[in-house]
Scaffold this active site. Structure first.
Site, PDB file in Angstrom:
ATOM      1  N   LYS A 154       0.817  -1.218   0.000  1.00  0.00           N
ATOM      2  CA  LYS A 154       0.000   0.000   0.000  1.00  0.00           C
ATOM      3  C   LYS A 154       0.844   1.258   0.000  1.00  0.00           C
ATOM      4  CE  LYS A 154      -4.406  -1.531   1.785  1.00  0.00           C
ATOM      5  NZ  LYS A 154      -5.456  -1.336   2.799  1.00  0.00           N
TER       6      LYS A 154
ATOM      7  N   LYS B  58      -4.566  -9.011  -6.771  1.00  0.00           N
ATOM      8  CA  LYS B  58      -5.828  -9.258  -6.071  1.00  0.00           C
ATOM      9  C   LYS B  58      -6.915  -8.280  -6.532  1.00  0.00           C
ATOM     10  CE  LYS B  58      -6.062  -7.140  -1.816  1.00  0.00           C
ATOM     11  NZ  LYS B  58      -6.173  -6.900  -0.394  1.00  0.00           N
TER      12      LYS B  58
ATOM     13  N   LYS C 227     -11.192  -3.089  -3.993  1.00  0.00           N
ATOM     14  CA  LYS C 227     -12.113  -1.954  -4.158  1.00  0.00           C
ATOM     15  C   LYS C 227     -11.355  -0.662  -4.404  1.00  0.00           C
ATOM     16  CE  LYS C 227     -13.711  -2.786   0.633  1.00  0.00           C
ATOM     17  NZ  LYS C 227     -12.479  -2.903   1.419  1.00  0.00           N
TER      18      LYS C 227
HETATM   19  P1  TYM Z   1     -10.813  -5.376   3.403  1.00  0.00           P
HETATM   20  O1  TYM Z   1     -11.795  -4.273   3.633  1.00  0.00           O
HETATM   21  O2  TYM Z   1      -9.681  -5.137   2.464  1.00  0.00           O
HETATM   22  O3  TYM Z   1     -11.567  -6.661   2.930  1.00  0.00           O
HETATM   23  C1  TYM Z   1     -12.630  -7.239   3.664  1.00  0.00           C
HETATM   24  C2  TYM Z   1     -12.541  -8.746   3.571  1.00  0.00           C
HETATM   25  O4  TYM Z   1     -12.563  -9.154   2.198  1.00  0.00           O
HETATM   26  C3  TYM Z   1     -11.445 -10.012   1.949  1.00  0.00           C
HETATM   27  N1  TYM Z   1     -10.983  -9.765   0.574  1.00  0.00           N
HETATM   28  C4  TYM Z   1     -10.818 -10.716  -0.350  1.00  0.00           C
HETATM   29  N2  TYM Z   1     -11.026 -12.043  -0.320  1.00  0.00           N
HETATM   30  C5  TYM Z   1     -10.780 -12.737  -1.455  1.00  0.00           C
HETATM   31  N3  TYM Z   1     -10.336 -12.149  -2.602  1.00  0.00           N
HETATM   32  C6  TYM Z   1     -10.116 -10.816  -2.669  1.00  0.00           C
HETATM   33  N4  TYM Z   1      -9.703 -10.259  -3.802  1.00  0.00           N
HETATM   34  C7  TYM Z   1     -10.354 -10.036  -1.506  1.00  0.00           C
HETATM   35  N5  TYM Z   1     -10.257  -8.712  -1.224  1.00  0.00           N
HETATM   36  C8  TYM Z   1     -10.623  -8.567   0.053  1.00  0.00           C
HETATM   37  C9  TYM Z   1     -10.397  -9.611   2.960  1.00  0.00           C
HETATM   38  O5  TYM Z   1      -9.475 -10.666   3.199  1.00  0.00           O
HETATM   39  C10 TYM Z   1     -11.243  -9.313   4.176  1.00  0.00           C
HETATM   40  O6  TYM Z   1     -11.547 -10.499   4.877  1.00  0.00           O
HETATM   41  N6  TYM Z   1      -7.811  -5.362   7.389  1.00  0.00           N
HETATM   42  C11 TYM Z   1      -9.108  -5.800   6.902  1.00  0.00           C
HETATM   43  C12 TYM Z   1     -10.283  -5.271   7.714  1.00  0.00           C
HETATM   44  C13 TYM Z   1     -10.215  -5.526   9.177  1.00  0.00           C
HETATM   45  C14 TYM Z   1     -10.397  -6.763   9.834  1.00  0.00           C
HETATM   46  C15 TYM Z   1     -10.278  -6.483  11.217  1.00  0.00           C
HETATM   47  C16 TYM Z   1     -10.672  -8.058   9.385  1.00  0.00           C
HETATM   48  C17 TYM Z   1      -9.975  -4.585  10.145  1.00  0.00           C
HETATM   49  N7  TYM Z   1     -10.027  -5.159  11.353  1.00  0.00           N
HETATM   50  C18 TYM Z   1     -10.405  -7.489  12.190  1.00  0.00           C
HETATM   51  C19 TYM Z   1     -10.782  -9.063  10.362  1.00  0.00           C
HETATM   52  C20 TYM Z   1     -10.659  -8.776  11.729  1.00  0.00           C
HETATM   53  C21 TYM Z   1      -9.273  -5.305   5.481  1.00  0.00           C
HETATM   54  O7  TYM Z   1      -8.661  -4.370   5.047  1.00  0.00           O
HETATM   55  O8  TYM Z   1     -10.266  -5.903   4.809  1.00  0.00           O
END
Ligand code: TYM
Length: 335
Positions: free
Chosen positions: A113, A196, A199
């Site tokens: 990032k 990957k 969004k």
């Molecule tokens: P975020 O907002 O990027 O994504 C949310 C969830 O979607 C999954 N994900 C994917 N899975 C498969 N293929 C993809 N291309 C893909 N893109 C995203 C992510 O693995 C995630 O599960 N750091 C986290 C948010 C967070 C969190 C937490 C998660 C903050 N605190 C505590 C679990 C527990 C994040 O940025 O997710």
């Protein structure tokens, strides 16, 4: 026996994608029946990179509506915004003082990032995983359903919990088990099968958004990058063909089957027929979600009220846990 507690989060940094849906959200829904489930729209995490304030407000509400439309039920889970529950930031500060710089330096997501210009990144982006550990551990949650890209963050959360327990000679924080499921744990970009789906990718053509209409979905799938070979007749033949592997994985996940079963039907064909089957399956699955989301967003006040009620319930769990962490650290009780 008390149910095991599940926590997961999603950033309101855009409309949720098919990657978010297949990698995470879809797995959150059935967990509501088996576990004590807590799901959070992580707006504190979102501002680790610049967010326009008006857009952030709208996107937080939209993300909540999307999660409800995907099947989260506020009667069976707690759904809320991270900034509404101060326990997250309070515990994150303690974890900033527990985690070691050497651990954070190894985080691949920070490197991705921050890109070439690490010096210009926010300090928040660097300590992002500490806040994530706090999200989970403020509830003593032990099971975390996420996509594959979060694995390293969860390992760090366990390191933090262990070091806290060790330094303060306690067993206060539990071990976290990542719950990473199936063929769709890593959905890739439609333009580049080695990246990957995200969004925040600048190209909208790289992803399917849960709000895309039928024509947009069909067009994006038709334009999705492929290779010139016909589809193989079994999954082993997808080796070295990242785009083909990704599209087959998506169809398998959305129709609840395996890549091998998909290839039994489509092996030997070119991508034309396969892509129209994929577009049809996606439209059938995602259209009801998009229309439910529109219905929910027609009454934004109702979505906000629901999030406030979720935050009240979340606070009732997290506040006493974080108060206790303060005591363990030795902060004089405020009253
Ligand atoms: P975020 O907002 O990027 O994504 C949310 C969830 O979607 C999954 N994900 C994917 N899975 C498969 N293929 C993809 N291309 C893909 N893109 C995203 C992510 O693995 C995630 O599960 N750091 C986290 C948010 C967070 C969190 C937490 C998660 C903050 N605190 C505590 C679990 C527990 C994040 O940025 O997710």
């Amino acid at each position: 026996m008390a149910k095991q507690r599940v926590f997961s989060g999603i950033q309101p940094s855009g409309v949720p994608t098919l990657g978010n849906y297949l990698g995470a959200i879809r797995n959150w829904v059935p967990m509501q029946d088996q576990y004590d489930t807590i799901y959070c729209v992580v707006d504190l995490h979102a501002i680790t990179v610049w967010q326009d304030p008006k857009e952030l407000t709208a996107q937080s509400r939209e993300m909540a509506a999307a999660l409800l439309a995907c099947g989260l039920d506020p009667e069976r889970c707690i759904l809320f915004l991270q900034s509404h529950v101060h326990a997250h930031a309070r515990l994150a500060w303690i974890f900033n003082c527990v985690a070691r710089l050497g651990w954070l330096n190894r985080m691949t997501q920070f490197k991705d990032k921050a890109g070439k210009n690490q010096e210009a990144s926010s300090a928040g982006l660097y300590v992002y995983p500490n806040l994530m550990a706090a999200d989970i551990l403020a509830y003593h949650a032990s099971r975390v359903p996420v996509g594959d890209d979060q694995r390293q963050h969860l390992e760090l959360a366990n390191d933090i919990a262990q070091k806290f327990n060790h330094d303060y000679a306690t067993d206060f924080f539990p071990t976290i088990e990542p719950h990473i499921m199936g063929v769709a744990a890593r959905v890739m970009s439609l333009r580049d099968g080695t990246k990957k789906m995200s969004k925040s990718d600048p190209s909208d053509q790289s992803r399917i958004n849960l709000t895309d209409d039928a024509d947009t979905i069909s067009l994006k799938i038709r334009r999705a990058k492929t290779d010139p070979e016909p589809l193989p007749s079994e999954a082993a033949g997808l080796e070295g063909r990242p785009e083909a592997r990704n599209l087959v994985g998506i169809l398998a996940a959305i129709t609840d089957t395996t890549p091998d079963a998909i290839l039994r039907d489509h092996g030997g064909q070119g991508f034309g027929t396969f892509k129209s089957a994929l577009a049809d399956a996606l439209v059938a699955h995602l259209s009801p979600i998009a229309s439910d989301m529109r219905r929910l967003l027609a009454d934004p006040g109702a979505v906000d009220a629901l999030l406030r009620r979720g935050a009240d319930r979340a606070r009732a769990i997290a506040d006493p846990i974080v108060d206790r962490a303060h005591e363990i650290v030795g902060f004089l009780p405020p009253r």
